[in-house]
Write an enzyme that holds these catalytic residues in place. Sequence first.
Site, mmCIF file in Angstrom:
data_model
loop_
_atom_site.group_PDB
_atom_site.id
_atom_site.type_symbol
_atom_site.label_atom_id
_atom_site.label_comp_id
_atom_site.label_asym_id
_atom_site.label_seq_id
_atom_site.Cartn_x
_atom_site.Cartn_y
_atom_site.Cartn_z
ATOM 1 N N HIS A 117 -8.921 10.008 -57.611
ATOM 2 C CA HIS A 117 -10.285 10.250 -58.092
ATOM 3 C C HIS A 117 -10.308 10.484 -59.599
ATOM 4 O O HIS A 117 -11.285 10.128 -60.262
ATOM 5 C CB HIS A 117 -10.888 11.465 -57.377
ATOM 6 C CG HIS A 117 -11.348 11.173 -55.993
ATOM 7 N ND1 HIS A 117 -10.470 11.030 -54.943
ATOM 8 C CD2 HIS A 117 -12.598 10.993 -55.474
ATOM 9 C CE1 HIS A 117 -11.167 10.778 -53.844
ATOM 10 N NE2 HIS A 117 -12.441 10.745 -54.133
ATOM 11 N N ASP A 128 -12.310 17.517 -50.820
ATOM 12 C CA ASP A 128 -13.382 16.566 -50.502
ATOM 13 C C ASP A 128 -12.900 15.579 -49.428
ATOM 14 O O ASP A 128 -13.272 14.411 -49.441
ATOM 15 C CB ASP A 128 -13.836 15.825 -51.762
ATOM 16 C CG ASP A 128 -15.146 15.057 -51.567
ATOM 17 O OD1 ASP A 128 -15.857 15.344 -50.583
ATOM 18 O OD2 ASP A 128 -15.440 14.164 -52.383
ATOM 19 N N LEU A 166 -15.057 5.033 -54.026
ATOM 20 C CA LEU A 166 -14.275 6.003 -53.272
ATOM 21 C C LEU A 166 -15.183 6.769 -52.316
ATOM 22 O O LEU A 166 -16.324 7.070 -52.646
ATOM 23 C CB LEU A 166 -13.586 6.988 -54.227
ATOM 24 C CG LEU A 166 -12.436 6.420 -55.065
ATOM 25 C CD1 LEU A 166 -12.079 7.382 -56.192
ATOM 26 C CD2 LEU A 166 -11.227 6.131 -54.206
#
Length: 402
Positions: free
Chosen positions: A262, A285, A318
């Site tokens: 990320h 996450d 993503l």
Amino acid sequence: MTINKEKLLILGGNIYAENQVYEYGFMKIENGIITEMGTRSQLTDSKSYHVLTVPNGYSVVPGMIDIHIHGVNGADTMDATQEALDTMTGTLPKEGTTSFLATTMTEGSDAIEKALKATADYILKHQRAGHAEILGLHLEGPFINPDKAGAQPLSQIRKPCVATFKHWQTLAEDQIKVVTLAPELDHDYELIRYLKEHGIISSVGHSSASFDEVGEAIDAGLSHVTHLFNQMTGLHHREPGIVGASFLRKELMVELISDGIHVRPEVIQLAYNQISDERLILITDSMRAKCLKNGQYDLGGQTVTVKDGKALLDENTLAGSVLKMKDAFMNIQDFTSSDMTSAIKMTSENPAKQLNVFDRKGSLALQKDADIVILDENKDVYTTLCKGKFAYIREDDTHETN
């Protein structure tokens, strides 16, 4: 787990207590609470305790707190079932997580409301010994900007609304602790003001807010940033954006997904240098595919493809992560100049303080919950205790106990 003593003595290892490190130390636990700590030379009255001997070179650290996690091991908060939440609370100790916020996502009202009610019911009636504790709910969406939707379904996004939130918080029995929203869409920052008045954390995320708009939102009560760099306005030399505000505004606690996917490791180093361990909070996450094989999985009615550590909605988007907290803990040290103590702040202390539970969690201190992770010499999880109960014991190790 078969080991379930009310009085436990952890003996050996480096114990990372709140204000110091006890080399080859000891810790006493009674009825799930830390009652005594010190060096081996200070230990007295050990005969009445069940003893867990920790090998030399191992570390005893506070349980990690994940304030932004959707799912793991095939389960997701949006499943809205006790079975799914049991799976989450039972699996997460394997990666060192001893408490967390069950996180929703942008879906229709019916789906969100089912998840809120199911999670609140679980928190209040079905928390289990030897499992991670759910500390509340993180409402990620639907009050976000469609231009920064990421993996959040566009069709279900709506503008921030105090009336809607009040209804949802009633259904959630006051268990919503964090709300991710786009402040630029919050008229006169009404929802942010309401959240501030009621002790709920408002977080800027999935947002196109400018630097100045973030500043105005901070004045209204904004205090948090959702997954720094991802789905937000970046740093520009004429418009600092949300990233610039995260760097400069000390009122903000800042989430970071330290998986190297990320956010590149070099940018994680940059963020750490600017924000420091005083304000960073590591999150996963993660979605339901964490701990499972490569393949296709559901996320809010959308198909996500997981391959080689990446979760993708399409080739450019993503969709959450499959990051484990133990890996976030190791990665931040590998990617930056931080050490073990710094990583503990970002995975335990800071989230506990932000959620206002530091009086009982987030550090190893007397009279706090015995949420404890024992790491081996490679910083991998060896054993996890949740409120003094064994929640995970690595099968390839033989613990010395008596």
